[in-house]
Structure formats: C-alpha cells, structure tokens
Design a protein around this motif. Sequence first.
Motif, PDB file in Angstrom:
ATOM      1  N   CYS A 412       0.830  -1.207   0.000  1.00 54.39           N
ATOM      2  CA  CYS A 412       0.000   0.000   0.000  1.00 54.39           C
ATOM      3  C   CYS A 412       0.863   1.255   0.000  1.00 54.39           C
ATOM      4  O   CYS A 412       0.527   2.260  -0.649  1.00 54.39           O
ATOM      5  CB  CYS A 412      -0.934  -0.012   1.205  1.00 54.39           C
ATOM      6  SG  CYS A 412      -2.262  -1.241   1.071  1.00 54.39           S
ATOM      7  N   ARG A 413       1.973   1.203   0.731  1.00 57.92           N
ATOM      8  CA  ARG A 413       2.897   2.346   0.732  1.00 57.92           C
ATOM      9  C   ARG A 413       3.484   2.562  -0.656  1.00 57.92           C
ATOM     10  O   ARG A 413       3.526   3.710  -1.157  1.00 57.92           O
ATOM     11  CB  ARG A 413       4.014   2.117   1.747  1.00 57.92           C
ATOM     12  CG  ARG A 413       5.061   3.236   1.785  1.00 57.92           C
ATOM     13  CD  ARG A 413       6.231   2.863   2.674  1.00 57.92           C
ATOM     14  NE  ARG A 413       6.906   1.657   2.233  1.00 57.92           N
ATOM     15  CZ  ARG A 413       7.795   1.619   1.230  1.00 57.92           C
ATOM     16  NH1 ARG A 413       8.074   2.722   0.540  1.00 57.92           N
ATOM     17  NH2 ARG A 413       8.377   0.486   0.910  1.00 57.92           N
ATOM     18  N   GLY A 416       0.784   3.857  -2.896  1.00 58.23           N
ATOM     19  CA  GLY A 416       0.478   5.239  -2.550  1.00 58.23           C
ATOM     20  C   GLY A 416       1.538   6.201  -3.062  1.00 58.23           C
ATOM     21  O   GLY A 416       1.210   7.267  -3.610  1.00 58.23           O
ATOM     22  N   ASP A 417       2.809   5.836  -2.897  1.00 59.50           N
ATOM     23  CA  ASP A 417       3.898   6.692  -3.397  1.00 59.50           C
ATOM     24  C   ASP A 417       3.793   6.879  -4.906  1.00 59.50           C
ATOM     25  O   ASP A 417       3.989   7.988  -5.437  1.00 59.50           O
ATOM     26  CB  ASP A 417       5.250   6.088  -3.039  1.00 59.50           C
ATOM     27  CG  ASP A 417       5.546   6.155  -1.546  1.00 59.50           C
ATOM     28  OD1 ASP A 417       4.814   6.862  -0.822  1.00 59.50           O
ATOM     29  OD2 ASP A 417       6.504   5.480  -1.100  1.00 59.50           O
ATOM     30  N   ARG A 420       0.854   9.130  -5.752  1.00 62.14           N
ATOM     31  CA  ARG A 420       1.157  10.527  -5.394  1.00 62.14           C
ATOM     32  C   ARG A 420       2.077  11.170  -6.432  1.00 62.14           C
ATOM     33  O   ARG A 420       1.870  12.317  -6.833  1.00 62.14           O
ATOM     34  CB  ARG A 420       1.798  10.566  -4.008  1.00 62.14           C
ATOM     35  CG  ARG A 420       2.137  11.972  -3.508  1.00 62.14           C
ATOM     36  CD  ARG A 420       2.598  11.928  -2.053  1.00 62.14           C
ATOM     37  NE  ARG A 420       3.666  10.951  -1.854  1.00 62.14           N
ATOM     38  CZ  ARG A 420       4.954  11.187  -2.137  1.00 62.14           C
ATOM     39  NH1 ARG A 420       5.323  12.370  -2.637  1.00 62.14           N
ATOM     40  NH2 ARG A 420       5.862  10.267  -1.908  1.00 62.14           N
ATOM     41  N   LEU A 429      -3.920   8.745  -0.901  1.00 62.52           N
ATOM     42  CA  LEU A 429      -4.347   8.771   0.499  1.00 62.52           C
ATOM     43  C   LEU A 429      -5.157   7.520   0.849  1.00 62.52           C
ATOM     44  O   LEU A 429      -5.008   6.942   1.933  1.00 62.52           O
ATOM     45  CB  LEU A 429      -5.177  10.021   0.775  1.00 62.52           C
ATOM     46  CG  LEU A 429      -4.387  11.343   0.852  1.00 62.52           C
ATOM     47  CD1 LEU A 429      -5.336  12.531   0.894  1.00 62.52           C
ATOM     48  CD2 LEU A 429      -3.463  11.334   2.074  1.00 62.52           C
ATOM     49  N   TYR A 432      -2.697   4.700   1.351  1.00 62.73           N
ATOM     50  CA  TYR A 432      -2.003   4.822   2.639  1.00 62.73           C
ATOM     51  C   TYR A 432      -2.918   4.399   3.799  1.00 62.73           C
ATOM     52  O   TYR A 432      -2.484   3.696   4.729  1.00 62.73           O
ATOM     53  CB  TYR A 432      -1.529   6.256   2.865  1.00 62.73           C
ATOM     54  CG  TYR A 432      -0.411   6.714   1.946  1.00 62.73           C
ATOM     55  CD1 TYR A 432       0.637   5.860   1.614  1.00 62.73           C
ATOM     56  CD2 TYR A 432      -0.402   8.004   1.424  1.00 62.73           C
ATOM     57  CE1 TYR A 432       1.661   6.279   0.774  1.00 62.73           C
ATOM     58  CE2 TYR A 432       0.621   8.443   0.591  1.00 62.73           C
ATOM     59  CZ  TYR A 432       1.640   7.575   0.261  1.00 62.73           C
ATOM     60  OH  TYR A 432       2.657   7.997  -0.567  1.00 62.73           O
ATOM     61  N   ARG A 433      -4.187   4.838   3.763  1.00 60.93           N
ATOM     62  CA  ARG A 433      -5.123   4.461   4.824  1.00 60.93           C
ATOM     63  C   ARG A 433      -5.317   2.944   4.873  1.00 60.93           C
ATOM     64  O   ARG A 433      -5.387   2.351   5.961  1.00 60.93           O
ATOM     65  CB  ARG A 433      -6.467   5.157   4.602  1.00 60.93           C
ATOM     66  CG  ARG A 433      -6.448   6.669   4.829  1.00 60.93           C
ATOM     67  CD  ARG A 433      -7.856   7.231   4.824  1.00 60.93           C
ATOM     68  NE  ARG A 433      -7.829   8.696   4.779  1.00 60.93           N
ATOM     69  CZ  ARG A 433      -8.032   9.418   3.666  1.00 60.93           C
ATOM     70  NH1 ARG A 433      -8.291   8.801   2.515  1.00 60.93           N
ATOM     71  NH2 ARG A 433      -7.978  10.731   3.706  1.00 60.93           N
ATOM     72  N   GLY A 435      -3.176   0.727   3.942  1.00 60.66           N
ATOM     73  CA  GLY A 435      -1.955   0.157   4.503  1.00 60.66           C
ATOM     74  C   GLY A 435      -1.908   0.258   6.010  1.00 60.66           C
ATOM     75  O   GLY A 435      -1.510  -0.687   6.700  1.00 60.66           O
ATOM     76  N   LEU A 436      -2.336   1.417   6.548  1.00 59.90           N
ATOM     77  CA  LEU A 436      -2.369   1.586   8.000  1.00 59.90           C
ATOM     78  C   LEU A 436      -3.349   0.605   8.636  1.00 59.90           C
ATOM     79  O   LEU A 436      -3.102   0.066   9.716  1.00 59.90           O
ATOM     80  CB  LEU A 436      -2.758   3.026   8.349  1.00 59.90           C
ATOM     81  CG  LEU A 436      -1.684   4.096   8.091  1.00 59.90           C
ATOM     82  CD1 LEU A 436      -2.267   5.489   8.266  1.00 59.90           C
ATOM     83  CD2 LEU A 436      -0.498   3.890   9.031  1.00 59.90           C
TER      84      LEU A 436
END
Length: 456
Positions: A412-413, A416-417, A420, A429, A432-433, A435-436
């Motif tokens: 996910c990171r 997301g990168d 972005r 975003l 990233y969410r 992934g968290l």
Amino acid sequence: MAENSTHRIRAGEPADIGRRVLRLRTELGLTQKQLAEPAYTAAYVSTLEAGKVRPSDTALRHLAERLGITVDELRTGRSPQLAAELRMRLTDARRALATGAAEDAAALFAALYEEAVELGLGPEQATALLGLGDCALDAGDLTEARDRFAAAEQLLADEPLPRRVPALRGRATAHLLAGELRYACYLLETAVDELNASGLHDPDALLLLYTASIAPYMDMGAHARASHAAELALALAPQVADPALVASMHRGVARTLIAEGRIPEADASLARAQQLYQQLHIRTELAHCHWMRGYVRAQDGDLEGAESELRTARDMLASKRAALFTVQVEVELADVLRRRGKAAEAEALLSPLLAPSALGAERGAVHAGGAHRLLGLIAEERGDTESAEEHYCAALSLLERTGAAGDLADLCRLLGDLLRRTGRTDAALDAYRTGLGHRAAPGTTTLGPAPTAPPV
C-alpha cells in the motif's frame, strides 16, 4: 486414494478364520478331533471351519496354541513380522524423500500404503499417508497434500491428540503455503489449547505445533506472538530427543530473531539447524537453511553472500524437483539480484513464475504477490509507471486473501507513493489508509486470543 484410507480387510470374519484354521490344520496333518481336544469337540471345529461360528477369544487362544501361531496371526492371517518389515520399508521411503525427488518417494509410499491397506495395518497406513502428504508439499500439489494429511487424521481419529499432531501440522502447512494464514493459525492454536487444557503435555507434539505456528504468525505480522511461540519452543527443546524436530525449531526461531534485528543470533541458530540436517541427510530442510541464510545475508547488507546462499538453495531444491519451494526461492533470489543492479536478470527470473503452474492464488499466494511486487519495482525504476501500478494491484489482490499484514502494508505504501508521484493524491491517500489498516490488524481483529502456555 483418500477414499480408501479407512478400508480394512475382512480379517476377523468367521469364514476367513475358518478357512485359515482348515489350511493350517491340514498342513500340520491334524484331525479335527486332535485340534479340538481337550477343550472342544470335532463338531465345533467342523462348524468353525465352515465359517458358521465366530470363535471366542478363549477358542482363538486354544486353536492358535495348537496350530503353533499367535492369536493375532490366526485372527488376521498376517505374520507379526509383516508389520515390522513394513515399518522398516516406510523408514526407507522417508529416507528416499529426504535425499531424493518427491515423486520417486511418492511411488514408494503409495505402494506401501496399498500393502498396509491389504494387511489392515491402520498405523502404517497413516504413516504412508503422512509420507504422501510430505511428497505432495515438496511437489507443490497443495490440494493433494491437504487430502493426504486429512486422511491420516481420519485414520488416527481414535488415537490421542499427540499421535494426530504430525498430520494436523502437515495440513496446516499446506494451508499456509496456499496463503490461508488465518486458517493455518487456527488449526495450530486449537491443537495447542487442546493439548494444554487436557494435560497431554507431550513435548514432541508441542514443539512441532509451536514451531509450525511461527511462519504464519510472521507472515501475518504478528511478531510478538511469533516470538512467544519461539520462546516456548526453546523451553521445550531440552525435553525432545528427535534431532529433526530440534533442527526445525532452530530454523523457526531464527526467523523471529531476524525480525528483531538479532542477525548474529539468527545466523547461529541457522548454523545449528544446518548442522543437524547435514547429519540427518535431509536435503530439503538443508536447502531451506541455505534459503534463510540468504535472507539473513540480505538483511545484513551482504548481497553477494545472499545471492550465493540462495543459488545454493535453489539448485538443491531443483535437484529434488521440489517445484513450489524452488520457485519461492527464485522470488527471494530475484529481490537480491534487483538490489545488486541486475534488474534484467531478476525480471527474466520472475516473469515465468507468474504462470498458474508455477505460483498463483492457490499455489503460493504470498510469494506470487512478492513476484508482482518486485516486477512493479523494476517497472517503476525504468519509468514504466503503468506497468508498475498493474503489478502492485495484482500483488494486493493476491495478498488480501492471505492476511499477510506486513507485506500488504508495504505494498500500500509503494502504491500510494506511485499514485502521489503521478498526481493522484486522493487515490494515494486511500492506499495509505488501507496500509495503516493492515498494519494495525494482527493481534486484534485478525487473530483471536493467544493459545495457553504449557504447564512447564
């Protein structure tokens, strides 16, 4: 074969016993009266030989003594030596699996299984099924492996749990390799709880279960639970005499030490496992030690040493025709090659692995996801963001079914990168969410309460 696993010969039927008595009496030259006296009559022996009466245990003992055989041999028709000989040949088949190719050993186990069925030897049938299950794991046929282990469990259903643990552990391993991490944990934890709650403190069975649970815990990101399992395994090890079990424990413990950054200790643990496997001539597990030592070298920044260890592991597994494990090592090797600047070689190694016959959702989903992740990184490094995104999404699709929280969070990171950098901030975003959310899962919604510790 699984549907035949509960088959029994009609060894104890009156007609079979009667025919056996008639044959043995005739071979000894005895009359019915001579065989019957002094406890029974010739008429009774005649009725028995005709299969019209089932002899009592007392009658069986009398007849067996007169005929010069054991009661079991009279009841079943098999010599006591047959079971011992079959067990020796099962040991030979196990040795063939340790040193040679899985399909060659599978042919031996299959023949021995059929022989055990014909003789009505339930424990030997279960042992042969365990061997067939291990052969299927080596060959990468996870469905067959699960069926073999389940059939062995069924045969041993009336046995104490410690006797069933090797079959249960095998089934859990098959589910783990298929990417069913939660179910693998459930099987192992349920067995641990049952053993400890019932007071069946069997060190071998518990060590097997705690060691087997380390891999799914680690893949799910439940590092604290994996470390606790490793601690319990280490505490049990002095009570276990089987060197193969102890070696497996050292290999599992090393994985938790790597995650904690204790690289020298992990390497020492792997060295102990490797020494034991070398003494036992177990080539598949020895290859796994080289595989993990390659991972240790990579974590420590020694990429050249990592490549050497992983190539050794791959060659050993390929020589045993251990298909699934071979391609899994190739994913790890490709990661090291990419980090060494050999992107083209890494890509050439990875691309064939994505065929359904190599890896896929039902055959090594965690490593299939890893292959897509690496191909995404390679594509991104050469500026092909569209291809990179496709690979990242394919990896996410595979890993979401497994619950491999750490790998999911990392993907996910990466996604997301990428989003972005290509101007898709809202989508980034969301990634990233997600992934968290995966990072927070282990130990809460993903896993239930930890299994109880043994009463040591």
